[in-house]
Scaffold this active site. Structure first.
Site, PDB file in Angstrom:
ATOM      1  N   ARG A  17      19.143   7.202   7.441  1.00 24.00           N
ATOM      2  CA  ARG A  17      18.407   7.249   6.175  1.00 24.00           C
ATOM      3  C   ARG A  17      19.095   8.156   5.148  1.00 24.00           C
ATOM      4  O   ARG A  17      18.452   8.868   4.368  1.00 24.00           O
ATOM      5  CB  ARG A  17      16.956   7.714   6.402  1.00 24.00           C
ATOM      6  CG  ARG A  17      16.107   6.641   7.065  1.00 24.00           C
ATOM      7  CD  ARG A  17      14.679   7.092   7.235  1.00 24.00           C
ATOM      8  NE  ARG A  17      14.580   8.164   8.211  1.00 24.00           N
ATOM      9  CZ  ARG A  17      13.571   9.031   8.277  1.00 24.00           C
ATOM     10  NH1 ARG A  17      12.593   8.953   7.399  1.00 24.00           N
ATOM     11  NH2 ARG A  17      13.544   9.960   9.198  1.00 24.00           N
ATOM     12  N   GLU A  18      20.425   8.096   5.143  1.00 27.22           N
ATOM     13  CA  GLU A  18      21.191   8.951   4.245  1.00 27.22           C
ATOM     14  C   GLU A  18      20.838   8.710   2.776  1.00 27.22           C
ATOM     15  O   GLU A  18      20.796   9.640   1.979  1.00 27.22           O
ATOM     16  CB  GLU A  18      22.702   8.708   4.415  1.00 27.22           C
ATOM     17  CG  GLU A  18      23.298   9.189   5.719  1.00 27.22           C
ATOM     18  CD  GLU A  18      23.241   8.115   6.815  1.00 27.22           C
ATOM     19  OE1 GLU A  18      22.379   7.210   6.737  1.00 27.22           O
ATOM     20  OE2 GLU A  18      24.041   8.203   7.752  1.00 27.22           O
ATOM     21  N   LYS A  20      18.018   7.693   1.383  1.00 29.44           N
ATOM     22  CA  LYS A  20      16.731   8.292   1.020  1.00 29.44           C
ATOM     23  C   LYS A  20      16.916   9.781   0.734  1.00 29.44           C
ATOM     24  O   LYS A  20      16.477  10.303  -0.287  1.00 29.44           O
ATOM     25  CB  LYS A  20      15.751   8.098   2.173  1.00 29.44           C
ATOM     26  CG  LYS A  20      14.390   8.722   1.949  1.00 29.44           C
ATOM     27  CD  LYS A  20      13.568   8.641   3.229  1.00 29.44           C
ATOM     28  CE  LYS A  20      12.159   9.169   3.029  1.00 29.44           C
ATOM     29  NZ  LYS A  20      11.339   8.286   2.185  1.00 29.44           N
ATOM     30  N   LYS A 133       6.184  -7.951  -4.665  1.00 29.79           N
ATOM     31  CA  LYS A 133       6.840  -8.341  -3.423  1.00 29.79           C
ATOM     32  C   LYS A 133       7.926  -9.373  -3.637  1.00 29.79           C
ATOM     33  O   LYS A 133       7.770 -10.306  -4.406  1.00 29.79           O
ATOM     34  CB  LYS A 133       5.810  -8.913  -2.452  1.00 29.79           C
ATOM     35  CG  LYS A 133       5.172  -7.828  -1.674  1.00 29.79           C
ATOM     36  CD  LYS A 133       4.127  -8.342  -0.739  1.00 29.79           C
ATOM     37  CE  LYS A 133       3.434  -7.171  -0.102  1.00 29.79           C
ATOM     38  NZ  LYS A 133       4.244  -6.516   0.916  1.00 29.79           N
ATOM     39  N   SER A 455     -10.543   6.043   3.703  1.00 29.89           N
ATOM     40  CA  SER A 455      -9.766   7.271   3.888  1.00 29.89           C
ATOM     41  C   SER A 455     -10.087   8.292   2.804  1.00 29.89           C
ATOM     42  O   SER A 455     -10.406   7.937   1.664  1.00 29.89           O
ATOM     43  CB  SER A 455      -8.280   6.951   3.878  1.00 29.89           C
ATOM     44  OG  SER A 455      -7.921   6.337   2.666  1.00 29.89           O
ATOM     45  N   ASP A 621     -10.748  -4.178   7.497  1.00 34.93           N
ATOM     46  CA  ASP A 621      -9.847  -4.290   6.345  1.00 34.93           C
ATOM     47  C   ASP A 621      -8.874  -5.443   6.520  1.00 34.93           C
ATOM     48  O   ASP A 621      -8.221  -5.565   7.548  1.00 34.93           O
ATOM     49  CB  ASP A 621      -9.017  -3.002   6.198  1.00 34.93           C
ATOM     50  CG  ASP A 621      -9.871  -1.815   5.760  1.00 34.93           C
ATOM     51  OD1 ASP A 621     -10.831  -2.027   4.996  1.00 34.93           O
ATOM     52  OD2 ASP A 621      -9.560  -0.686   6.168  1.00 34.93           O
ATOM     53  N   GLU A 627      -0.934 -11.547   1.156  1.00 32.89           N
ATOM     54  CA  GLU A 627       0.531 -11.543   1.165  1.00 32.89           C
ATOM     55  C   GLU A 627       1.121 -12.390   2.283  1.00 32.89           C
ATOM     56  O   GLU A 627       2.315 -12.646   2.286  1.00 32.89           O
ATOM     57  CB  GLU A 627       1.073 -10.115   1.189  1.00 32.89           C
ATOM     58  CG  GLU A 627       0.831  -9.373   2.478  1.00 32.89           C
ATOM     59  CD  GLU A 627       1.293  -7.932   2.365  1.00 32.89           C
ATOM     60  OE1 GLU A 627       0.790  -7.227   1.469  1.00 32.89           O
ATOM     61  OE2 GLU A 627       2.149  -7.522   3.151  1.00 32.89           O
ATOM     62  N   HIS A 716      -5.114   4.680  -8.075  1.00 29.01           N
ATOM     63  CA  HIS A 716      -3.667   4.854  -8.228  1.00 29.01           C
ATOM     64  C   HIS A 716      -3.340   5.846  -9.316  1.00 29.01           C
ATOM     65  O   HIS A 716      -2.177   6.092  -9.617  1.00 29.01           O
ATOM     66  CB  HIS A 716      -3.004   3.510  -8.508  1.00 29.01           C
ATOM     67  CG  HIS A 716      -3.273   2.523  -7.417  1.00 29.01           C
ATOM     68  ND1 HIS A 716      -4.211   1.533  -7.532  1.00 29.01           N
ATOM     69  CD2 HIS A 716      -2.779   2.432  -6.163  1.00 29.01           C
ATOM     70  CE1 HIS A 716      -4.261   0.848  -6.394  1.00 29.01           C
ATOM     71  NE2 HIS A 716      -3.409   1.380  -5.552  1.00 29.01           N
ATOM     72  N   CYS A 748      -9.758   1.411  -3.654  1.00 25.45           N
ATOM     73  CA  CYS A 748      -9.100   1.422  -2.343  1.00 25.45           C
ATOM     74  C   CYS A 748      -9.361   2.775  -1.687  1.00 25.45           C
ATOM     75  O   CYS A 748     -10.124   3.587  -2.221  1.00 25.45           O
ATOM     76  CB  CYS A 748      -7.595   1.178  -2.516  1.00 25.45           C
ATOM     77  SG  CYS A 748      -6.717   0.847  -0.965  1.00 25.45           S
TER      78      CYS A 748
HETATM   79  N1  GLN Z   1      -9.626   1.776   5.075  1.00 25.50           N
HETATM   80  C1  GLN Z   1      -8.334   1.947   4.514  1.00 25.50           C
HETATM   81  C2  GLN Z   1      -8.291   3.203   3.670  1.00 25.50           C
HETATM   82  O1  GLN Z   1      -9.217   3.530   3.057  1.00 25.50           O
HETATM   83  C3  GLN Z   1      -7.943   0.785   3.652  1.00 25.50           C
HETATM   84  C4  GLN Z   1      -6.562   0.939   3.112  1.00 25.50           C
HETATM   85  C5  GLN Z   1      -6.050  -0.279   2.411  1.00 25.50           C
HETATM   86  O2  GLN Z   1      -6.783  -1.177   2.132  1.00 25.50           O
HETATM   87  N2  GLN Z   1      -4.801  -0.317   2.090  1.00 25.50           N
HETATM   88  O3  GLN Z   1      -7.295   3.866   3.583  1.00 25.50           O
HETATM   89 ZN    ZN Z   2      -6.987  -1.173  -0.299  1.00 22.90          ZN
END
Ligand code: GLN
Ligand code: ZN
Length: 774
Positions: A17-18, A20, A133, A455, A621, A627, A716, A748
């Site tokens: 991984r040089e 990075k 992607k 999370s 989830d 994708e 985000h 998210c």
């Molecule tokens: N349950 C996961 C979280 O909250 C869902 C993450 C995701 O959808 N990418 O991190």
């Molecule tokens: Zn998510």
């Protein structure tokens, strides 16, 4: 005719991984641009040398990139959006990285993303270009941006420099260039009602200039990639291809073009591809082995055929004898090159570095370097006869045989269970309206119930504790105690802030797929098998090599502990089978659908164990469901059928009163809404904050029957959204779906955020929900 071996691109990241390390040190201001260039040059030199040693005789150049080869192409032709500064001359490294990562005056911060990839904007003063992607891979490219009056000019000498650099080292390479039509079609324009293909006329002179210069430097062939040839194309795109290649060949008749396609079959674009005035054509014979025969029948006898016979997208050793059975019939009659199906950037570099992997599992694997060896073996067998490579062929045969019979792979019980087709396995006990009543009674939630996606911030302390536990600096008991404390604190805070359905916070999880893979049989994990996801972000996907079973519960203890801290409903949190599949290297000895179904049964057992312990709400989830969509529309239905069916296997065993949630971190549902509805979840949470609920369109139009949590908090961004903003979003949502259907949640998971942002944001979110109730 001698059969040659080519590679179409080699991993840029370095075996250690040089790249990075060099990039991140440069970005942090700890090393100079000259240092960065030096590391890059060393990596390229090493890569050419290794590929040659492994037996490739046609080597690529310009496959190296500091960040992304599509961004390199934008840079090559001077397609730099205005916000990054006027570009008249050459594009500087500074501008290049500004496009890649955004530019920030107060300290640089990289793309913050959830696991679903890198399509989110950077948070700087000047945002990064959009990422998306690369076809159906987990590699992300920077989307070229065009304006109606877009002009192009030669703005980088990279491709020429790297060609010369290789030549100095004794390698006459075949430079790689992303073709003009793919480049335009992969891009986007901010203005509507203008066709990007109209820019082709302006673009082609720059491509011609590049080809001419390469030829002057001594290049005989250029690999020109047009991967869009495996997509559904309209006549405009096909005509653009004809225009492009007629123009390039007449401007630079001396250079030979290897038109390169990958990731699928040419199908209805085959005739177009064969009509282009090029000297060679590369096709993917791993994804589409059947196209060999048609190709042989239709292609002009002089056309050099590059056969992508070794899988560039997966990590399995190939069945060399079976390949030879096919190739021996063709080789005497055609001018052939053997190659990986696509660039090797989608595979890890060297399986020999995996010293602690189970030796039997290891004997089945082939990474980039081994793949070149396999190609060399095939070529030698074709050129000199199978006896010349007897030992190599025997080894390959043995691997094939052992995968057929190994008890590490084959588990009769798992296979029998997955083969059950009993309809009740994929059917909830009652229809949604009946379940909804039962759940209302069981949960007694207010209108606009509030929750989060799972999370909470993975703080430095959490990551440090995990690392120290992995290094055995702290005991498992100490680590668990730490996690319990984090979980208990998170629950106390959630009660205080007034959320309705709580989560445990996922502090114990490194990654939403790895966490489950590590506890399931049939999965292997590597130490060094990194693959570039985007820029300097690399991932190590799990390897699913065998039948998947769940030896014991995976999340139950954490859920029980968390629920013991509160009287409010606490969600069980699982990753769905389609997501686990799509983020792994998947076995190729059975259909993906079958592997997915096996995972589904394992997760189903977890769901049922949670329910048995009293878990009232279970979220499964499916972040990566979309994708996994095939590149061609005609293949969508089949995929969606088995993907949805797998989800239903996981979710259908529970009683009516148990509420099943699912979550998807994107919002383009218009074209797959029927499939989403067919998943039959009770609640779905999706990302919508930034698109201002526009993306709920799909759900109104098709009258989505169940409950929906359209994200009201853009996770985000570090911004804390105000109560008013979220109220406005929810009011917009109320116009599109029934208020009784609505949940209130972020876009998210919150693991990439900091508590200082999360606490006030969630407090505001709860206040917004209360305002709507009132
Ligand atoms: N349950 C996961 C979280 O909250 C869902 C993450 C995701 O959808 N990418 O991190
Ligand atoms: Zn998510």
């Amino acid at each position: 005719m001698t059969v040659h071996v080519a590679t179409l691109g080699f991993p840029r990241i370095g075996a250690h991984r040089e790249l990075k390390k060099a990039l991140e040190s440069f970005w942090a201001g700890n090393s100079s641009e000259a240092d960065l260039h030096q590391t890059a040059a060393q990596l390229r030199a090493e890569n050419w040398k290794r590929q040659k040693e492994q037996g490739a005789d046609i080597l690529p150049s310009n496959d190296f990139s500091f960040y992304d080869h599509v961004l390199d192409t934008s840079t090559l032709v001077g397609a730099v959006p205005e916000i990054y500064g006027k570009s008249e001359g050459t594009v500087s490294l500074d501008t290049y990285f500004a496009m890649a990562r955004g530019r920030q005056t107060k300290g640089a911060e990289d793309h913050k993303t959830c696991d679903c990839g890198g399509h989110h904007h950077h948070e700087g003063d000047v945002p990064a270009a959009e990422m998306t992607k690369w076809f159906d891979t987990n590699y992300h490219y920077l989307v070229p941006e065009f304006t109606r009056d877009q002009t192009f000019h030669l703005a980088s000498t990279k491709i020429l420099d790297e060609y010369r650099e290789a030549k100095k080292q004794g390698f006459n390479t075949r430079p790689v260039l992303l073709g003009p039509v793919s480049f335009l079609l992969l891009g986007k324009s901010r203005e509507e009602s203008f066709n990007r293909l109209d820019l082709l006329g302006n673009l082609l002179p720059v491509y011609a200039e590049v080809l001419r210069k390469l030829h002057e430097e001594g290049a005989e062939w250029v690999q020109i990639d047009e991967p869009i040839l495996v997509l559904d194309l309209d006549n405009a795109a096909r005509n653009a291809l004809k225009q492009a290649y007629q123009s390039l060949t007449s401007s630079v008749p001396t250079i030979k073009l290897m038109l390169t396609t990958y990731f699928g079959e040419l199908g209805d674009n085959l005739d177009t591809a064969l009509s282009l005035p090029v000297h060679g054509l590369h096709v993917d014979l791993v994804r589409a082995p059947h196209q060999l025969d048609t190709l042989i029948n239709k292609a002009h006898p002089e056309l050099v055929l590059s056969l992508g016979v070794i899988d560039g997208r997966n990590i399995w050793r190939a069945d060399l004898s079976a390949l030879l059975d096919r190739l021996e019939k063709v080789a005497p009659h055609r001018n052939l090159i053997l190659a990986p199906s696509c660039s090797l950037i989608h595979t890890p570099i060297d399986v020999e570095r995996e010293t602690i992997l189970d030796p039997e599992v290891k004997s089945w694997l082939s990474f980039a370097l081994q793949k070149i060896e396999e190609l060399a073996t095939l070529a030698k067998a074709l050129n000199k006869g199978r006896d010349a490579v007897r030992a190599e062929l025997n080894k390959a045969d043995e691997a094939v045989k052992s995968r057929k019979t190994s008890s590490r792979i084959h588990n009769k019980t798992v296979k029998e269970r997955a083969a059950q087709k009993d309809a009740s396995l994929t059917q909830r006990q009652s229809a949604f309206p009946i379940r909804q009543k039962a759940q209302e009674e069981a949960l007694n939630l207010p209108l606009f119930p509030t929750t989060t996606i799972g999370s909470f911030p993975q703080t430095k302390e959490v990551r440090q504790a995990r690392a120290r536990h992995a290094k055995k600096e702290i005991s498992t008991a100490e680590y668990d105690a730490f996690l319990e404390k984090e979980t208990a604190n998170a629950i106390a805070w959630q009660e205080e802030v007034g959320l309705d359905v709580l989560v445990h916070g996922e502090f114990e999880r490194n990654d939403m797929v790895q966490y489950f893979g590590e506890q399931l049989s049939g999965f292997a994990f590597t130490k060094h098998a990194w693959v570039q996801s985007y820029g300097s972000r690399y991932v190590r996907p799990p390897i699913i090599y065998g039948d998947v079973a769940r030896p014991k519960p995976m999340t139950l203890d954490w859920w029980k502990y968390a629920q013991s801290c509160t009287k409010k409903p606490l969600k069980g949190m699982l990753t769905g089978p389609v997501t686990i599949l799509n983020w792994s290297f998947v076995r190729d000895d059975q259909p993906r659908s079958e592997t997915c179904r096996q995972i589904a049964f394992a997760i189903r057992d977890e769901v049922l164990d949670l329910e048995k312990e009293g878990c009232p709400v279970i979220q499964i989830d499916e972040a990566a469901l979309r994708e996994g969509l095939p590149l061609r529309r005609k293949d969508w239905k089949h995929y969606l059928n088995w993907a949805v069916e797998s989800f239903r296997v996981t979710a259908s065993g529970v009683q009516d009163k148990t509420q099943i949630h699912t979550h998807m971190c994107y919002s383009e549902f218009n074209d797959i809404i029927e499939a989403i509805a067919a998943m039959d979840a009770d609640v779905i949470s999706i990302e919508t904050a930034r698109s201002k609920m526009e993306l709920l369109e799909a759900f109104t139009h098709h009258r989505y029957p169940a409950e929906i949590g359209p994200g009201v908090y853009d996770i985000h961004s570090p911004r804390v959204p105000s109560v008013e903003e979220m109220v406005a979003l929810l009011k917009a949502a109320e116009k599109k779906v029934e208020r009784r259907q609505l949940w209130v949640n972020p876009d998210c998971g919150l693991k990439t955020r900091r508590w200082e942002e999360v606490r006030p944001a969630i407090a505001n979110m709860v206040a917004a929900a209360r305002q709507l109730r009132g």
